[in-house]
Write a protein that holds these residues in place. Structure first.
Motif, PDB file in Angstrom:
ATOM      1  N   MET A   1       0.845  -1.193   0.000  1.00  8.61           N
ATOM      2  CA  MET A   1       0.000   0.000   0.000  1.00  8.61           C
ATOM      3  C   MET A   1       0.881   1.244   0.000  1.00  8.61           C
ATOM      4  O   MET A   1       2.050   1.188   0.382  1.00  8.61           O
ATOM      5  N   PHE A   2       0.276   2.343  -0.426  1.00 12.68           N
ATOM      6  CA  PHE A   2       1.019   3.595  -0.553  1.00 12.68           C
ATOM      7  C   PHE A   2       0.345   4.685   0.274  1.00 12.68           C
ATOM      8  O   PHE A   2      -0.896   4.741   0.356  1.00 12.68           O
ATOM      9  N   SER A   3       1.159   5.542   0.850  1.00 13.96           N
ATOM     10  CA  SER A   3       0.606   6.685   1.562  1.00 13.96           C
ATOM     11  C   SER A   3      -0.053   7.618   0.548  1.00 13.96           C
ATOM     12  O   SER A   3       0.181   7.509  -0.667  1.00 13.96           O
ATOM     13  N   ILE A   4      -0.845   8.553   1.034  1.00 17.76           N
ATOM     14  CA  ILE A   4      -1.530   9.464   0.115  1.00 17.76           C
ATOM     15  C   ILE A   4      -0.531  10.290  -0.683  1.00 17.76           C
ATOM     16  O   ILE A   4      -0.757  10.569  -1.865  1.00 17.76           O
ATOM     17  N   GLY A   5       0.593  10.680  -0.072  1.00 19.97           N
ATOM     18  CA  GLY A   5       1.599  11.444  -0.797  1.00 19.97           C
ATOM     19  C   GLY A   5       2.245  10.619  -1.897  1.00 19.97           C
ATOM     20  O   GLY A   5       2.445  11.115  -3.013  1.00 19.97           O
ATOM     21  N   GLU A   6       2.575   9.362  -1.580  1.00 17.32           N
ATOM     22  CA  GLU A   6       3.191   8.477  -2.573  1.00 17.32           C
ATOM     23  C   GLU A   6       2.214   8.209  -3.717  1.00 17.32           C
ATOM     24  O   GLU A   6       2.590   8.235  -4.895  1.00 17.32           O
ATOM     25  N   PHE A   7       0.965   7.946  -3.371  1.00 18.18           N
ATOM     26  CA  PHE A   7      -0.043   7.653  -4.396  1.00 18.18           C
ATOM     27  C   PHE A   7      -0.278   8.873  -5.289  1.00 18.18           C
ATOM     28  O   PHE A   7      -0.457   8.740  -6.510  1.00 18.18           O
ATOM     29  N   ALA A   8      -0.272  10.053  -4.697  1.00 22.19           N
ATOM     30  CA  ALA A   8      -0.465  11.277  -5.485  1.00 22.19           C
ATOM     31  C   ALA A   8       0.659  11.440  -6.498  1.00 22.19           C
ATOM     32  O   ALA A   8       0.425  11.796  -7.656  1.00 22.19           O
ATOM     33  N   ARG A   9       1.903  11.171  -6.050  1.00 22.75           N
ATOM     34  CA  ARG A   9       3.033  11.305  -6.978  1.00 22.75           C
ATOM     35  C   ARG A   9       2.950  10.264  -8.086  1.00 22.75           C
ATOM     36  O   ARG A   9       3.230  10.556  -9.256  1.00 22.75           O
ATOM     37  N   LEU A  10       2.565   9.036  -7.750  1.00 17.55           N
ATOM     38  CA  LEU A  10       2.435   7.988  -8.757  1.00 17.55           C
ATOM     39  C   LEU A  10       1.321   8.303  -9.758  1.00 17.55           C
ATOM     40  O   LEU A  10       1.429   7.987 -10.945  1.00 17.55           O
ATOM     41  N   GLY A  11       0.254   8.921  -9.268  1.00 16.71           N
ATOM     42  CA  GLY A  11      -0.882   9.230 -10.137  1.00 16.71           C
ATOM     43  C   GLY A  11      -0.804  10.587 -10.785  1.00 16.71           C
ATOM     44  O   GLY A  11      -1.705  10.975 -11.540  1.00 16.71           O
ATOM     45  N   LEU A  12       0.270  11.362 -10.493  1.00 18.10           N
ATOM     46  CA  LEU A  12       0.483  12.688 -11.081  1.00 18.10           C
ATOM     47  C   LEU A  12      -0.676  13.635 -10.774  1.00 18.10           C
ATOM     48  O   LEU A  12      -1.157  14.383 -11.625  1.00 18.10           O
ATOM     49  N   VAL A  13      -1.138  13.578  -9.511  1.00 10.46           N
ATOM     50  CA  VAL A  13      -2.147  14.510  -9.037  1.00 10.46           C
ATOM     51  C   VAL A  13      -1.680  15.056  -7.694  1.00 10.46           C
ATOM     52  O   VAL A  13      -0.676  14.607  -7.138  1.00 10.46           O
ATOM     53  N   SER A  14      -2.427  16.013  -7.170  1.00 13.23           N
ATOM     54  CA  SER A  14      -2.063  16.600  -5.879  1.00 13.23           C
ATOM     55  C   SER A  14      -2.735  15.842  -4.740  1.00 13.23           C
ATOM     56  O   SER A  14      -3.785  15.194  -4.918  1.00 13.23           O
ATOM     57  N   VAL A  15      -2.118  15.939  -3.567  1.00 10.13           N
ATOM     58  CA  VAL A  15      -2.726  15.358  -2.375  1.00 10.13           C
ATOM     59  C   VAL A  15      -4.083  16.012  -2.109  1.00 10.13           C
ATOM     60  O   VAL A  15      -5.057  15.333  -1.737  1.00 10.13           O
ATOM     61  N   ARG A  16      -4.149  17.325  -2.315  1.00 13.27           N
ATOM     62  CA  ARG A  16      -5.407  18.041  -2.114  1.00 13.27           C
ATOM     63  C   ARG A  16      -6.512  17.466  -2.999  1.00 13.27           C
ATOM     64  O   ARG A  16      -7.652  17.306  -2.562  1.00 13.27           O
ATOM     65  N   MET A  17      -6.159  17.126  -4.247  1.00 16.16           N
ATOM     66  CA  MET A  17      -7.158  16.584  -5.162  1.00 16.16           C
ATOM     67  C   MET A  17      -7.626  15.205  -4.704  1.00 16.16           C
ATOM     68  O   MET A  17      -8.824  14.888  -4.767  1.00 16.16           O
ATOM     69  N   PRO A  29      -9.961   5.887  -0.201  1.00 13.59           N
ATOM     70  CA  PRO A  29      -8.713   5.164   0.096  1.00 13.59           C
ATOM     71  C   PRO A  29      -9.008   3.685   0.328  1.00 13.59           C
ATOM     72  O   PRO A  29     -10.106   3.301   0.736  1.00 13.59           O
ATOM     73  N   ALA A  30      -7.999   2.857   0.074  1.00 12.66           N
ATOM     74  CA  ALA A  30      -8.165   1.430   0.338  1.00 12.66           C
ATOM     75  C   ALA A  30      -8.222   1.159   1.843  1.00 12.66           C
ATOM     76  O   ALA A  30      -8.871   0.213   2.300  1.00 12.66           O
ATOM     77  N   TYR A  31      -7.547   2.033   2.607  1.00 12.96           N
ATOM     78  CA  TYR A  31      -7.525   1.841   4.059  1.00 12.96           C
ATOM     79  C   TYR A  31      -7.314   3.193   4.727  1.00 12.96           C
ATOM     80  O   TYR A  31      -6.529   4.019   4.242  1.00 12.96           O
ATOM     81  N   VAL A  32      -8.019   3.435   5.830  1.00 10.89           N
ATOM     82  CA  VAL A  32      -7.848   4.641   6.642  1.00 10.89           C
ATOM     83  C   VAL A  32      -7.524   4.205   8.067  1.00 10.89           C
ATOM     84  O   VAL A  32      -8.305   3.452   8.689  1.00 10.89           O
ATOM     85  N   ASP A  33      -6.386   4.611   8.565  1.00 12.41           N
ATOM     86  CA  ASP A  33      -5.971   4.245   9.915  1.00 12.41           C
ATOM     87  C   ASP A  33      -6.976   4.838  10.912  1.00 12.41           C
ATOM     88  O   ASP A  33      -7.196   6.065  10.925  1.00 12.41           O
ATOM     89  N   TYR A  41      -3.477   3.805  -0.144  1.00 15.91           N
ATOM     90  CA  TYR A  41      -4.052   3.420  -1.443  1.00 15.91           C
ATOM     91  C   TYR A  41      -3.314   2.221  -2.020  1.00 15.91           C
ATOM     92  O   TYR A  41      -2.127   2.002  -1.730  1.00 15.91           O
ATOM     93  N   GLN A  42      -4.013   1.472  -2.859  1.00 13.70           N
ATOM     94  CA  GLN A  42      -3.423   0.341  -3.571  1.00 13.70           C
ATOM     95  C   GLN A  42      -3.114   0.732  -5.014  1.00 13.70           C
ATOM     96  O   GLN A  42      -3.783   1.597  -5.589  1.00 13.70           O
ATOM     97  N   ALA A  43      -2.116   0.070  -5.601  1.00 21.87           N
ATOM     98  CA  ALA A  43      -1.727   0.365  -6.981  1.00 21.87           C
ATOM     99  C   ALA A  43      -2.902   0.156  -7.939  1.00 21.87           C
ATOM    100  O   ALA A  43      -3.042   0.866  -8.945  1.00 21.87           O
ATOM    101  N   ALA A  44      -3.767  -0.809  -7.637  1.00 25.53           N
ATOM    102  CA  ALA A  44      -4.903  -1.088  -8.517  1.00 25.53           C
ATOM    103  C   ALA A  44      -5.834   0.110  -8.634  1.00 25.53           C
ATOM    104  O   ALA A  44      -6.573   0.247  -9.626  1.00 25.53           O
TER     105      ALA A  44
END
Length: 286
Positions: A1-17, A29-33, A41-44
């Protein structure tokens, strides 16, 4: 799984978005602590993110994006939406460019006001001419409305003449009929010597004689013919004529580059009104 920051960078969007997509229910999100509230988030989920961004960038609202995603739109349908949107954007760009060219032409007409010599206008008789033509309605007589109509008309007419084996005998002629609602019936015609025949998918007709036509040669694209039309109008008024209807356009030379076009503008005019001499004043007798 990826943190929201990592997922945002992978998806080329902002964390805010991503947070906004979560808030409106587009991409959870796939999971919320439960303790920290951190989103993972998951790569899928990149697949859904790609669809959200692609559909949104086509101009749809997020509510419309959700509806489209709920319908499980496939890749081929997305490509179709992209093609449609591309056509819409290209049409808008074309219209904006035509409007800009119109403004530039108006400015050039302003700069050249009063500089067109009378010798450039010729009054002559235009003989009857046989043409094959197609016609369609344009919203107005403005170039941005005429150009998108007349171009395809000529393309279609030339194609039909070629299929019918009808030879063109002279330059193309466009003429126009104004309607009460402000629209214009555009006639795209080519000179021919053929006879009208049943089943033809174009009209063969004779354009009538213009007994008195004020004519001027315009050089360049017809989108920039405003200055020539206005100079013609000034000449007609200055010489005591009256214009009769809209001008014919005879395309004497029409290469691929529109800036190299040579077009004769022909406006039917009434004969000049005779000037009545002022009565001689009579002095009283002594």
């Amino acid at each position: 799984m990826f943190s929201i920051g990592e997922f945002a960078r992978l998806g080329l969007v902002s964390v805010r978005m991503l947070r906004h997509y979560d808030a409106v229910g587009l991409l959870r999100p796939a999971y919320v602590d439960p303790v920290t509230g951190y989103r993972s988030y998951q790569a899928a989920q990149l697949s859904r993110l790609n669809r959200i961004v692609a559909i949104k960038d086509l101009g749809f609202t997020l509510e419309q994006v959700r509806a489209i995603l709920d319908e499980k739109v496939g890749t081929e349908e997305l490509h179709g939406m992209v093609r449609l949107r591309r056509a819409q954007i290209e049409a808008r760009i074309s219209a904006d460019l035509a409007r800009l060219r119109g403004v530039e032409a108006r400015l050039r007409a302003i700069e050249t006001e009063g500089h067109m010599g009378a010798a450039e206008v010729v009054v002559k008789k235009v003989p009857r001419v046989r043409v094959a033509e197609l016609a369609a309605r344009a919203k107005s007589y403005e170039p941005e409305d005429i150009t998108p109509v007349i171009g395809p008309l000529y393309d279609e007419l030339c194609s039909r003449l070629d299929v019918a084996g009808v030879a063109v005998t002279g330059p193309g002629i466009a003429y126009y009929e104004a309607r009460e609602d402000g629209s214009v019936l555009v006639h795209a015609a080519m000179q021919v010597s053929a006879e009208p025949r049943p089943g033809q998918d174009f009209l063969v007709t004779d354009l009538p004689v213009l007994e008195h036509a004020a004519t001027v040669i315009h050089h360049g694209s017809m989108d920039e013919a405003g200055g020539s039309f206005q100079a013609l109008a000034h000449w007609i008024e200055a010489h005591g004529h009256r214009g009769c209807g809209l001008a014919r356009e005879v395309y004497l030379h029409s290469p691929e580059n529109r800036d190299d076009w040579v077009t004769e503008l022909q406006m039917e005019v009434s004969p000049p009104e005779p000037v009545t001499p002022a009565p001689l004043s009579q002095e009283p007798r002594p």
